[in-house]
Enzyme design. Structure first.
Site, PDB file in Angstrom:
ATOM      1  N   LEU A 144       0.836  -1.206   0.000  1.00  0.00           N
ATOM      2  CA  LEU A 144       0.000   0.000   0.000  1.00  0.00           C
ATOM      3  C   LEU A 144       0.865   1.247   0.000  1.00  0.00           C
ATOM      4  O   LEU A 144       1.925   1.282   0.646  1.00  0.00           O
ATOM      5  CB  LEU A 144      -0.910  -0.004   1.234  1.00  0.00           C
ATOM      6  N   GLY A 160       1.069  -5.404   1.020  1.00  0.00           N
ATOM      7  CA  GLY A 160       0.051  -5.412  -0.039  1.00  0.00           C
ATOM      8  C   GLY A 160       0.569  -6.021  -1.342  1.00  0.00           C
ATOM      9  O   GLY A 160      -0.218  -6.539  -2.142  1.00  0.00           O
ATOM     10  N   ASN A 180       4.719  -8.092   6.221  1.00  0.00           N
ATOM     11  CA  ASN A 180       5.625  -7.542   7.239  1.00  0.00           C
ATOM     12  C   ASN A 180       4.943  -6.567   8.196  1.00  0.00           C
ATOM     13  O   ASN A 180       5.606  -5.872   8.961  1.00  0.00           O
ATOM     14  CB  ASN A 180       6.791  -6.820   6.542  1.00  0.00           C
ATOM     15  N   GLU A 181       3.607  -6.524   8.164  1.00  0.00           N
ATOM     16  CA  GLU A 181       2.886  -5.478   8.907  1.00  0.00           C
ATOM     17  C   GLU A 181       3.300  -5.418  10.382  1.00  0.00           C
ATOM     18  O   GLU A 181       3.491  -4.335  10.929  1.00  0.00           O
ATOM     19  CB  GLU A 181       1.366  -5.683   8.793  1.00  0.00           C
TER      20      GLU A 181
HETATM   21  C1  LIG Z   1       3.988   2.074   8.946  1.00  0.00           C
HETATM   22  C2  LIG Z   1       2.573   1.909   8.477  1.00  0.00           C
HETATM   23  C3  LIG Z   1       1.674   2.500   9.445  1.00  0.00           C
HETATM   24  C4  LIG Z   1       0.334   2.658   9.381  1.00  0.00           C
HETATM   25  C5  LIG Z   1      -0.634   2.170   8.385  1.00  0.00           C
HETATM   26  C6  LIG Z   1      -1.979   2.709   8.626  1.00  0.00           C
HETATM   27  C7  LIG Z   1      -3.067   2.037   8.991  1.00  0.00           C
HETATM   28  C8  LIG Z   1      -3.048   0.664   9.436  1.00  0.00           C
HETATM   29  C9  LIG Z   1      -4.266  -0.124   9.182  1.00  0.00           C
HETATM   30  C10 LIG Z   1      -4.352  -1.075   8.246  1.00  0.00           C
HETATM   31  C11 LIG Z   1      -3.383  -1.169   7.131  1.00  0.00           C
HETATM   32  C12 LIG Z   1      -2.582  -2.411   7.211  1.00  0.00           C
HETATM   33  C13 LIG Z   1      -2.089  -2.869   5.884  1.00  0.00           C
HETATM   34  C14 LIG Z   1      -0.931  -2.460   5.353  1.00  0.00           C
HETATM   35  C15 LIG Z   1      -0.409  -3.118   4.144  1.00  0.00           C
HETATM   36  C16 LIG Z   1       0.736  -2.430   3.459  1.00  0.00           C
HETATM   37  O1  LIG Z   1       0.955  -2.735   2.335  1.00  0.00           O
HETATM   38  S1  LIG Z   1       1.633  -1.225   4.291  1.00  0.00           S
HETATM   39  C17 LIG Z   1       3.006  -0.894   3.210  1.00  0.00           C
HETATM   40  C18 LIG Z   1       4.145  -1.770   3.566  1.00  0.00           C
HETATM   41  N1  LIG Z   1       5.226  -1.647   2.614  1.00  0.00           N
HETATM   42  C19 LIG Z   1       6.498  -1.713   2.987  1.00  0.00           C
HETATM   43  O2  LIG Z   1       6.828  -1.862   4.137  1.00  0.00           O
HETATM   44  C20 LIG Z   1       7.534  -1.573   1.882  1.00  0.00           C
HETATM   45  C21 LIG Z   1       8.387  -0.377   2.063  1.00  0.00           C
HETATM   46  N2  LIG Z   1       9.363  -0.269   0.973  1.00  0.00           N
HETATM   47  C22 LIG Z   1      10.485  -1.019   0.933  1.00  0.00           C
HETATM   48  O3  LIG Z   1      10.759  -1.841   1.773  1.00  0.00           O
HETATM   49  C23 LIG Z   1      11.391  -0.774  -0.241  1.00  0.00           C
HETATM   50  O4  LIG Z   1      11.047   0.443  -0.827  1.00  0.00           O
HETATM   51  C24 LIG Z   1      11.341  -1.899  -1.335  1.00  0.00           C
HETATM   52  C25 LIG Z   1      12.009  -3.176  -0.785  1.00  0.00           C
HETATM   53  C26 LIG Z   1       9.916  -2.198  -1.759  1.00  0.00           C
HETATM   54  C27 LIG Z   1      12.132  -1.433  -2.595  1.00  0.00           C
HETATM   55  O5  LIG Z   1      13.439  -1.063  -2.233  1.00  0.00           O
HETATM   56  P1  LIG Z   1      14.314  -0.149  -3.204  1.00  0.00           P
HETATM   57  O6  LIG Z   1      14.257  -0.662  -4.573  1.00  0.00           O
HETATM   58  O7  LIG Z   1      15.636   0.007  -2.539  1.00  0.00           O
HETATM   59  O8  LIG Z   1      13.536   1.257  -3.261  1.00  0.00           O
HETATM   60  P2  LIG Z   1      13.535   2.420  -2.158  1.00  0.00           P
HETATM   61  O9  LIG Z   1      13.340   1.867  -0.792  1.00  0.00           O
HETATM   62  O10 LIG Z   1      14.724   3.303  -2.389  1.00  0.00           O
HETATM   63  O11 LIG Z   1      12.192   3.207  -2.525  1.00  0.00           O
HETATM   64  C28 LIG Z   1      12.104   4.019  -3.684  1.00  0.00           C
HETATM   65  C29 LIG Z   1      11.115   5.138  -3.425  1.00  0.00           C
HETATM   66  O12 LIG Z   1       9.816   4.558  -3.199  1.00  0.00           O
HETATM   67  C30 LIG Z   1       9.294   5.012  -1.952  1.00  0.00           C
HETATM   68  N3  LIG Z   1       8.465   3.934  -1.360  1.00  0.00           N
HETATM   69  C31 LIG Z   1       8.862   2.695  -1.056  1.00  0.00           C
HETATM   70  N4  LIG Z   1       7.831   1.972  -0.578  1.00  0.00           N
HETATM   71  C32 LIG Z   1       6.760   2.780  -0.573  1.00  0.00           C
HETATM   72  C33 LIG Z   1       5.386   2.614  -0.179  1.00  0.00           C
HETATM   73  N5  LIG Z   1       4.905   1.449   0.285  1.00  0.00           N
HETATM   74  N6  LIG Z   1       4.580   3.669  -0.322  1.00  0.00           N
HETATM   75  C34 LIG Z   1       5.025   4.861  -0.801  1.00  0.00           C
HETATM   76  N7  LIG Z   1       6.324   5.084  -1.182  1.00  0.00           N
HETATM   77  C35 LIG Z   1       7.162   4.041  -1.077  1.00  0.00           C
HETATM   78  C36 LIG Z   1      10.533   5.335  -1.118  1.00  0.00           C
HETATM   79  O13 LIG Z   1      10.206   6.220  -0.101  1.00  0.00           O
HETATM   80  C37 LIG Z   1      11.438   5.935  -2.164  1.00  0.00           C
HETATM   81  O14 LIG Z   1      10.977   7.256  -2.377  1.00  0.00           O
HETATM   82  P3  LIG Z   1      11.962   8.433  -2.880  1.00  0.00           P
HETATM   83  O15 LIG Z   1      12.374   8.011  -4.259  1.00  0.00           O
HETATM   84  O16 LIG Z   1      13.116   8.459  -1.901  1.00  0.00           O
HETATM   85  O17 LIG Z   1      11.136   9.662  -2.830  1.00  0.00           O
END
Ligand SMILES: CC/C=C\C/C=C\C/C=C\CC/C=C/CC(=O)SCCNC(=O)CCNC(=O)[C@H](O)C(C)(C)COP(=O)(O)OP(=O)(O)OC[C@H]1O[C@@H](n2cnc3c(N)ncnc32)[C@H](O)[C@@H]1OP(=O)(O)O
Length: 277
Positions: free
Chosen positions: A86, A131, A153-154
């Site tokens: 997400l 997601g 990983n939530e």
């Molecule tokens: C903490 C959450 C808290 C609250 C949630 C709120 C409500 C809760 C209630 C219910 C919801 C529960 C369900 C949630 C499901 C989800 O899906 S939550 C999202 C979880 N996702 C992650 O943890 C992944 C995070 N990202 C990474 O680990 C890495 O980016 C990844 C391994 C995917 C790729 O690595 P890499 O190629 O090295 O790229 P970068 O890390 O350098 O990222 C590039 C740019 O993209 C931006 N970015 C990464 N992930 C996200 C994302 N999920 N959403 C928006 N943006 C993201 C990152 O910031 C970099 O941006 P930049 O280029 O620096 O501006």
């Protein structure tokens, strides 16, 4: 609406139609001979699932269903990531209306993807957290390239994977493994994911990945489609009904959580941490 962008003829045997959602967030390619669709997520850099991407996916799934698609491969245009899950920015200080609209579209898209009568395969060519893992788990078959990470990983983020995310995982890897993985918020390497059955096959590279995905679909498309789809939907109906009958409660769960000051604080820190990486 879909825009016909170009019509390519590859070789003498097969022709491929390329469509694209008007937003370009989803590239859709349909092989005119086999009808097989490739749905490629195309929201650089990491296919984070914001409202617009989910809506483009939903529209594409409706189109495929209307056109009686015989099989679909879900993949990504990114070299590193299948989907980062997400979009964190959708959850950071949203208005109530925006948050509700976002979660409702996530539900719509998942319901469509999870219940397709036609066979679906996730060609996982990159990391697939949260997601992203949900999308992969919603397909019938998962093939992954080596040395990437997948999982829900939530817990590690201090949040709880919604019940339907958890159910999808339980349906694939079983109660015990799912319980352990979900409690820990564990991310698995491709190789570990294969071992526990979270993915079905590994591929050596993108070409091998796509070949294996086509092989899976060829096998499935050789089966009587109605019987195949009745069995599929029969297996998935309890998980689907739970969300379909509890959509409002699920939205309420999301809204109650997302507006907690502690959740907003962790979100802000997490977004900052990712940006500083
Ligand atoms: C903490 C959450 C808290 C609250 C949630 C709120 C409500 C809760 C209630 C219910 C919801 C529960 C369900 C949630 C499901 C989800 O899906 S939550 C999202 C979880 N996702 C992650 O943890 C992944 C995070 N990202 C990474 O680990 C890495 O980016 C990844 C391994 C995917 C790729 O690595 P890499 O190629 O090295 O790229 P970068 O890390 O350098 O990222 C590039 C740019 O993209 C931006 N970015 C990464 N992930 C996200 C994302 N999920 N959403 C928006 N943006 C993201 C990152 O910031 C970099 O941006 P930049 O280029 O620096 O501006």
């Amino acid at each position: 609406m879909f825009v016909l962008r170009q019509c390519l003829t590859l070789g003498t045997k097969s022709s491929i139609r390329n469509f694209s959602a008007t937003t370009n967030l989803v590239n859709l390619t349909i092989n005119e001979d086999t009808g097989v669709a490739i749905m490629e997520l195309n929201k650089p850099p990491v296919n984070s699932l914001n409202y617009e991407l989910l809506e483009a996916m939903h529209r594409t799934l409706v189109k495929l269903e209307n056109e009686k698609c015989p099989g679909m491969i879900l993949t990504s245009s990114s070299r590193s990531t299948f989907s980062a899950g997400l979009d964190l920015l959708e959850m950071y200080k949203p208005t109530v209306d925006k948050a509700r609209r976002f979660w409702s579209m996530l539900q719509n898209t998942w319901i469509k993807l999870y219940s397709t009568p036609y066979p679906t395969v996730a060609a996982i060519n990159g990391h697939s957290p949260a997601g992203g893992c949900l999308l992969a788990m919603s397909c019938e078959h998962r093939i992954m390239v080596p040395d990437k990470m997948i999982g829900l990983n939530e817990t590690q983020l201090g949040i709880v994977a919604p019940q339907w995310f958890q159910d999808c995982m339980r349906n694939i890897i079983g109660e015990r493994q799912a319980e352990k993985a979900l409690i820990a918020g564990r991310m698995f390497t491709s190789e570990e994911a294969l071992k526990i059955g979270l993915v079905d096959e590994l591929a050596t590279d993108k070409e091998d990945l796509m070949q294996k995905a086509h092989d899976f679909l060829d096998e499935q498309m050789g089966l009587p489609p109605l019987a195949r789809s009745v069995v599929k939907v029969g297996f998935r109906k309890d998980t689907l009904s739970k969300l379909i009958n509890g959509r409002e409660a699920d939205i309420k769960m999301f809204l109650d959580n997302v507006f907690q000051p502690k959740v907003q604080e962790s979100l802000e820190n997490y977004i900052q941490m990712l940006k500083k990486k």
